[in-house]
Write an enzyme that holds these catalytic residues in place. Structure first.
Site, PDB file in Angstrom:
ATOM      1  N   ASN A 124       0.879  -1.174   0.000  1.00  0.00           N
ATOM      2  CA  ASN A 124       0.000   0.000   0.000  1.00  0.00           C
ATOM      3  C   ASN A 124       0.916   1.223   0.000  1.00  0.00           C
ATOM      4  OD1 ASN A 124      -1.814   2.019   0.496  1.00  0.00           O
ATOM      5  ND2 ASN A 124      -2.745   1.055   2.290  1.00  0.00           N
ATOM      6  N   ARG A 131      -2.572  -2.182  -3.415  1.00  0.00           N
ATOM      7  CA  ARG A 131      -3.808  -1.450  -3.202  1.00  0.00           C
ATOM      8  C   ARG A 131      -3.757  -0.230  -4.119  1.00  0.00           C
ATOM      9  NH1 ARG A 131      -5.360   2.788   1.411  1.00  0.00           N
ATOM     10  NH2 ARG A 131      -7.572   2.921   0.909  1.00  0.00           N
ATOM     11  N   HIS A 160     -13.172   2.429   0.130  1.00  0.00           N
ATOM     12  CA  HIS A 160     -13.134   1.377   1.168  1.00  0.00           C
ATOM     13  C   HIS A 160     -13.779   0.082   0.661  1.00  0.00           C
ATOM     14  CE1 HIS A 160     -13.319   4.757   4.446  1.00  0.00           C
ATOM     15  NE2 HIS A 160     -12.064   4.371   4.282  1.00  0.00           N
ATOM     16  N   ARG A 188     -12.792  15.339   7.836  1.00  0.00           N
ATOM     17  CA  ARG A 188     -13.590  15.644   6.644  1.00  0.00           C
ATOM     18  C   ARG A 188     -15.040  15.950   7.007  1.00  0.00           C
ATOM     19  NH1 ARG A 188     -11.801  10.345   3.390  1.00  0.00           N
ATOM     20  NH2 ARG A 188      -9.915  10.254   4.632  1.00  0.00           N
ATOM     21  N   GLU A 205      -8.079  -5.822   4.772  1.00  0.00           N
ATOM     22  CA  GLU A 205      -7.972  -5.528   3.343  1.00  0.00           C
ATOM     23  C   GLU A 205      -6.793  -6.279   2.727  1.00  0.00           C
ATOM     24  OE1 GLU A 205      -8.452  -1.546   4.979  1.00  0.00           O
ATOM     25  OE2 GLU A 205      -9.224  -0.932   3.039  1.00  0.00           O
TER      26      GLU A 205
END
Ligand code: ADP
Length: 397
Positions: A7, A91, A180, A241, A384
């Site tokens: 990643n 990823r 996601h 956010r 993941e």
């Protein structure tokens, strides 16, 4: 088969080496400050102590070389040579409309990822840098791309279209993509397995609640809606956010604060969410303890966050005309019993009831709804990396 899962961020690189025979993580680690002074690698072999190497890394190729050194180190390494790595799984954040599943990386795939990089300017370029670095360091090892957006490519048109001029979608691909996806896919599949049912027969709502957060509606194993949209800014209130907001707020901020469009969006991405509301922190643990200590703004920030998660769950129960299970994952979803309880307190109308003792468990997978609950509530740690490793192994089997 041994798969290296990567990643790559702009100045970081996370890795796991997974032996697919038994799906054991042989080692994992993190390179930080790539291209910046003070770069270092923290390497953790399975069952061994974490070891930190401070060494200059000018770019991702240097980082990959250091990772290879760590993996093959005579003392702390876990493989004899890099020849034992059968494939690499990356990823990749944005696959646009080009990728509805994982793919073997070819020159055409790299071009297609470049073509959609404008949609994820902070994420796709470092992902591509990581792919190029692996190609340079290990030219003969096949590589796969696993996209955050791929699982949500099954969204129906009514869920992915924004109600803006259709030409803007046609010309610029402005639509909802969702993120996601690898996590929502993993936890929804695990939930079906834990409930002893086929995913095809279930309506599941998955809540990925970390610093970034999103909710997804998974009907019959396919994502039919999700709260993040064109970028990971839409949807829930997050660590920093804003999530959903009236778009007209943006020119208003620009005008009042004298900032550019980029500056206004940066406020929404980096200075908003629970950080912006509370003024305390973007870390939910800090917010929870401040709220518990009587800080009214921290309490308001948490309330906004929890309320919006619950609203999405309610909306997705309507979108699917029912729900069998609600799943909580990621930092908060996995660790905060208080968050799970507070979200579920809005969901009594669905017939979801929480068993407090079950909800108080720490670590691992568990069902925390009562036996009589009409809707199951589950905590499932996301993984993941294992999805990336499995997809990569399947592509190169
Ligand atoms: P990301 O991958 O998006 O950076 P994570 O999934 O690691 O985020 O989640 C990090 C968030 O989870 C942090 O805000 C952290 O405070 C929160 N978190 C972790 N453990 C707990 C806990 N026990 N209680 C409340 N929040 C927690």
């Amino acid at each position: 088969m041994k798969i290296l899962v990567l990643n790559c961020g702009s100045s970081s690189l996370k890795y796991q080496l997974i032996d697919m025979d038994g799906e054991n993580v042989l080692a994992k680690g993190l390179c930080e400050r790539i291209g910046i002074e003070g770069s270092n690698l923290a390497h953790s072999p399975a069952g061994g102590a974490k070891h930190t190497v401070v060494s200059p890394m000018e770019d991702h190729s240097d980082a990959i070389r250091l990772v290879m050194d760590a993996l093959t180190d005579p003392e702390r390494g876990v493989i004899a040579s890099t020849g034992e790595i059968d494939a690499i799984g990356h990823r990749v954040v944005h696959g646009g409309e080009a990728f509805a599943g994982s793919v073997a990386i070819t020159d055409e795939v790299i071009k297609a990822i470049e073509d959609v990089s404008g949609l994820a300017p902070l994420h796709n370029p470092p992902n591509l840098t990581g792919i190029a670095a692996c190609k340079a360091v290990m030219p003969n090892v096949p590589q796969a791309a696993v996209f955050d957006t791929a699982f949500h490519q099954s969204l129906p048109e009514k869920a992915y279209l924004y109600a803006i001029p259709y030409e803007l979608y046609e010309k610029y691909k402005i639509r909802r993509y969702g993120f996601h996806g690898t996590s929502h896919r993993y936890v929804s599949e695990r939930a079906a397995a834990m409930l002893g049912k086929d995913a095809k027969d279930l309506k599941i709502i998955t809540c990925h609640l970390g610093n970034g957060g999103s909710v997804a509606a998974v009907d019959g194993g396919r994502s039919v809606d999700t709260s993040m949209g064109f970028t990971p800014l839409e949807g829930l209130a997050m660590g920093t956010r804003s999530g959903d907001i009236d778009a007209a707020v943006i020119p208003y901020i620009m005008d009042k604060e004298g900032v550019s469009a980029g500056g206004a969006v940066s406020i929404l991405n980096k200075k908003s969410g629970v950080l912006g509301l509370s003024g305390v922190s973007s870390d939910f643990r800090d917010i929870e303890s401040a709220a518990d200590g009587g800080n009214a703004r921290a309490r308001a920030a948490l309330d906004v966050f929890l309320y919006r998660v619950a609203k999405y769950v309610g909306a997705y129960a309507a979108a699917m005309n029912g729900v069998d299970a609600v799943v909580f994952t990621a930092g908060l979803g996995e660790n905060s019993a208080q968050t799970r309880k507070a979200v579920c307190s809005y969901l009594g109308f669905l017939g979801l009831t929480v068993d407090d003792e079950r909800n108080a468990q720490r670590g691992g997978e568990f069902v925390f709804s009562t036996d009589g609950s009409k809707v199951a509530a589950l905590t499932i740690p996301t993984n993941e990396e294992i999805v990336i490793a499995r997809d990569t192994a399947e592509l190169f089997a």
